[in-house]
Design an enzyme around this catalytic site. Structure first.
Site, short mmCIF file in Angstrom:
data_model
loop_
_atom_site.label_atom_id
_atom_site.label_comp_id
_atom_site.label_asym_id
_atom_site.label_seq_id
_atom_site.Cartn_x
_atom_site.Cartn_y
_atom_site.Cartn_z
CG ASP A 78 -6.83 -1.58 -1.61
OD1 ASP A 78 -7.03 -2.99 -1.76
OD2 ASP A 78 -5.54 -1.32 -0.95
CG ASP A 93 -2.28 -0.82 1.42
OD1 ASP A 93 -2.37 -1.47 0.01
OD2 ASP A 93 -2.37 -1.49 1.92
#
Length: 176
Positions: free
Chosen positions: A146, A128
């Site tokens: 995501d 991330d």
């Protein structure tokens, strides 16, 4: 060769644009993650604006780091779950292949899910790096996969709401 009704395309041809979209999402997700991994150190923060930073973190859990603190079993659980969901979404994509909105939604979710599965298999966690915040309050870091999953779910909901508006309303049931 199966019988096709007039104007109907073979299943693979009808699904091809959506499969290409899923592959493009997965490829772009992996490309962005490789750039971040090659140029940033774990935990490094690069301020971009007053509300957005790049920060390299590894998420061993699911959304919002759900189950991240466990011993590692969740890596295989979330990988297996993603594979099963992708299979189910491919079946739904096949079923709705002549439509536009639902297959696009499924493709975004599949591409994002596969992008995160690749991370789990290669790195043991999801990479991330996108971090939005306002003062001391922040949204958990996330990635392109995501974002694609979230957009895909939003499109699915929108498609279902639109479909509900076009259905004729059933009248009150009458006792027999």
């Amino acid at each position: 060769m199966p019988d096709l009704q007039a104007g109907q395309r073979p299943a693979f041809v009808a699904m091809l644009p959506w499969l290409v979209l899923a592959a493009a999402v997965m490829g772009l997700d992996q490309l962005t993650k490789q750039v971040v991994l090659a140029t940033m150190q774990y935990g490094e923060v690069i301020p971009v604006t007053g509300f957005f930073d790049l920060v390299l973190v590894f998420n061993r859990g699911a959304a919002f780091s759900f189950l991240a603190e466990h011993s590692g079993w969740q890596r295989w659980f979330f990988t297996g779950l993603a594979v099963v969901i992708c299979g189910w979404l491919l079946a739904l994509m096949h079923q709705h292949r002549e439509e536009r909105l639902l297959p696009a939604a499924f493709a975004l979710i599949i591409g994002g899910a596969i992008g995160n599965v690749v991370d789990r298999l290669l790195h043991g966690a999801v990479v991330d790096f996108l971090y939005f915040h306002a003062g001391r309050y922040g949204w958990p870091a996330f990635n392109l996969a995501d974002s694609a999953i979230t957009l895909g779910v939003g499109l699915m909901l929108w498609a279902q709401l639109r479909a509900g508006k076009h259905k004729p309303e059933a009248g009150p049931e009458r006792p027999s």
